[in-house]
Write an enzyme that holds these catalytic residues in place. Sequence first.
Site, short mmCIF file in Angstrom:
data_model
loop_
_atom_site.label_atom_id
_atom_site.label_comp_id
_atom_site.label_asym_id
_atom_site.label_seq_id
_atom_site.Cartn_x
_atom_site.Cartn_y
_atom_site.Cartn_z
N LYS B 89 -0.53 -12.84 -1.01
CA LYS B 89 -0.60 -12.74 0.45
C LYS B 89 -0.79 -14.10 1.13
CE LYS B 89 -0.35 -8.19 0.82
NZ LYS B 89 0.71 -7.50 1.59
N GLU B 111 -3.60 -7.03 10.39
CA GLU B 111 -3.95 -5.72 9.84
C GLU B 111 -4.16 -5.91 8.35
OE1 GLU B 111 -0.89 -6.83 10.09
OE2 GLU B 111 -0.30 -6.46 8.01
N SER B 377 1.32 -9.50 -8.61
CA SER B 377 1.03 -9.91 -7.23
C SER B 377 -0.43 -10.26 -6.96
CB SER B 377 1.50 -8.83 -6.26
OG SER B 377 0.87 -7.60 -6.55
C1 LIG Z 1 -2.17 -7.55 -4.85
C2 LIG Z 1 -1.26 -6.87 -3.88
N1 LIG Z 1 -0.02 -6.57 -4.26
C3 LIG Z 1 0.84 -5.94 -3.45
C4 LIG Z 1 0.47 -5.53 -2.19
C5 LIG Z 1 1.45 -4.76 -1.37
O1 LIG Z 1 2.02 -5.48 -0.33
P1 LIG Z 1 3.52 -5.99 -0.38
O2 LIG Z 1 4.36 -4.82 -0.73
O3 LIG Z 1 3.78 -6.49 0.97
O4 LIG Z 1 3.63 -7.05 -1.40
C6 LIG Z 1 -0.81 -5.82 -1.73
C7 LIG Z 1 -1.24 -5.42 -0.38
O5 LIG Z 1 -2.35 -5.46 0.01
C8 LIG Z 1 -1.71 -6.51 -2.60
O6 LIG Z 1 -2.95 -6.80 -2.22
#
Ligand SMILES: Cc1ncc(COP(=O)(O)O)c(C=O)c1O
Lengths: 258, 393
Positions: B89, B111, B377
Amino acid sequence: MNKLKRLFKEKKNNILSIYFTAGYPVLDSALKILPALEKAGVDFVEAGMPFSDPMADGPVIQQSSEKALKNGMNLDIYFSQLEYLKDKINIPVVAMGYVNQMMRYGEERFLQRCKDAGISALILPDLPLKIYLNDYKILFEKYGLTNIFLITPQTSEERIREIDNASDTFIYMVSSSSTTGTKEKISAEQKSYFERIKNLNLRNPTVIGFGISNHETFSNACNYAAGAIIGSAFVKTVSEDSSEESIINFVRKIKEGE
Amino acid sequence: MDFKVNKEGFYGEFGGAFIPELLYPNVKELEDNYMEIINSGDFQKEYKQLLKDYVGRPTPLYFAKRLSEKYGTNIFLKREDLNHTGAHKVNNTVGQIILAKKLGKKRIIAETGAGQHGVATATVCALMDMQCVVYMGEVDIKRQAPNVARMKMLGAEVRPAKSGSKTLKDATNEAIRDWINNPEDTYYLIGSVVGPHPYPDLVARLQAIISEEMKWQLKEKTGSEIPDKIIACVGGGSNAAGAFYHFLDNEKVELIAVEAAGKGVDSGQTAATTTIGSPGIIHGSRTLLMQDEYGQITEPYSISAGLDYPGIGPLHAHLFKTHRGTFLSATDKEALDAAKELTELEGIIPALESAHALAALPKIKVKPDNVIVVNLSGRGDKDLDTYMKVFGY
Ligand SMILES: Cc1ncc(COP(=O)(O)O)c(C=O)c1O
């Protein structure tokens, strides 16, 4: 001619419009609220189609929408209530909601039902001007409907002119940069914005809404526009007492003061 | 096939800016300026410098040996979990805060779902000395308490969203309403590739650093910059957009997006948008979303707060519709199992969101010589509460 257009042809000032959320406080409230508003001498009404994610609305209308949906309100019931009232009332009705409701219902089916229910115009705040002109204008016209556009203190003059050109009934002038809600007074800053818009000499009349809540704000707004729209203050009133007497009393106080 | 946004803000039939007139000037200002600003030398210099020295990029591309043996192929993990603040993020918030500053904004709103975006926003606001307000659903405030505390310590005000499902979608509504009420000094720092144009494109460009690094890292490690498959979880879709970005036009690379199935796609408690959703408008964008026959947006469910969103970004709706992307889903249980497996095999505790991407591994066909990148992620620190409850530690 569409009833709402006729109203704006015949009446040039002190037009009072009231917003209510269909299905609130109880599922068939509209059946009583609408005739009471007509009896009270309101000029036209906005019948809100409750939506799960009303992003332009403040807490009062949000909560009424949530409750209305819990009560079981949906577009089929909404349209049948208005169809039922169609021959019993004369007052022009504007349907207010969000564009996803129309899209999901099917645009033509939605517009056909609006027409059958005697609705004069739509306010879909998240339908962009450009998309309306490119994709929807012809369709709306086919069903004798018109879309009402909003302007705000931040709208540029150039864009106001575009909106004026795309409109044919009235322009909804949002009184300040905010979601719907109630305010006690109109500020000097708002007055100079109202003045500025008045001096543009637009083709269409303007009606001021968002933040109009009592006799003082209503009559002040009427100095600058053809009329004003009251929403949250009315929704609050019916949440406490939705009897005909309470509604007539509310409207009288708006028109005449306490 | 074109996977970049067009001049009108659409990806095929999806995207656009379905916003009330009240937001028009805000969004227009951003639309008119974002490309020029983010392509400027000034911006790029500051953005790249912060990503390197502050965020800790490039993040490693790690060959997961034991995981690879288990699945009989070559699995690399793109370690977004090693970023400062623990997830991808921050790539986006670092970029958008510089943009906000260049636009002369004083106040930042955001948000958040899992709280990762909220933390990443509060972090860059502390860094840049900007006022920060984060909207978060009441339900999420409860299940992501450590992140709420982090945001507060970072100086942000966390405002609970109490309407609707009291999760990410409602927090987003509240942020939009705040923006309507504060059109001049406030910048809305959106956390995923969702919302009205130009946000989906802006956020995708800022997350594109993930696949930009992947290319040279793959070249170094495998001799080719092209993998066979890239797997990423999709909430709104920002980590997936970043991981896919530089491979969108190369059809040889299979792009696998994994949504949260919750308790199962047919259980009524799910967030698997492409499986049960249909086209419509959510948060100013035409995309796929979960809704009833009257266009009322329905409440999603996932054990993972970051995937608990009833829509997906318009780019992903387009990838789904055109079959450029492969869309899978993973249940709560499958994600939990995958989290445990990664922890035991590689000593990495993933975020619950990222565990959904890992949960795709047993579902896909692989060959021994395939090169597969899983976008990890985020890290699992924020989810320890859930892991403790489920695994009984
Ligand atoms: C670690 C992590 N991965 C994925 C996401 C999902 O968001 P996005 O689909 O925008 O990557 C989030 C959202 O809070 C997150 O904290």
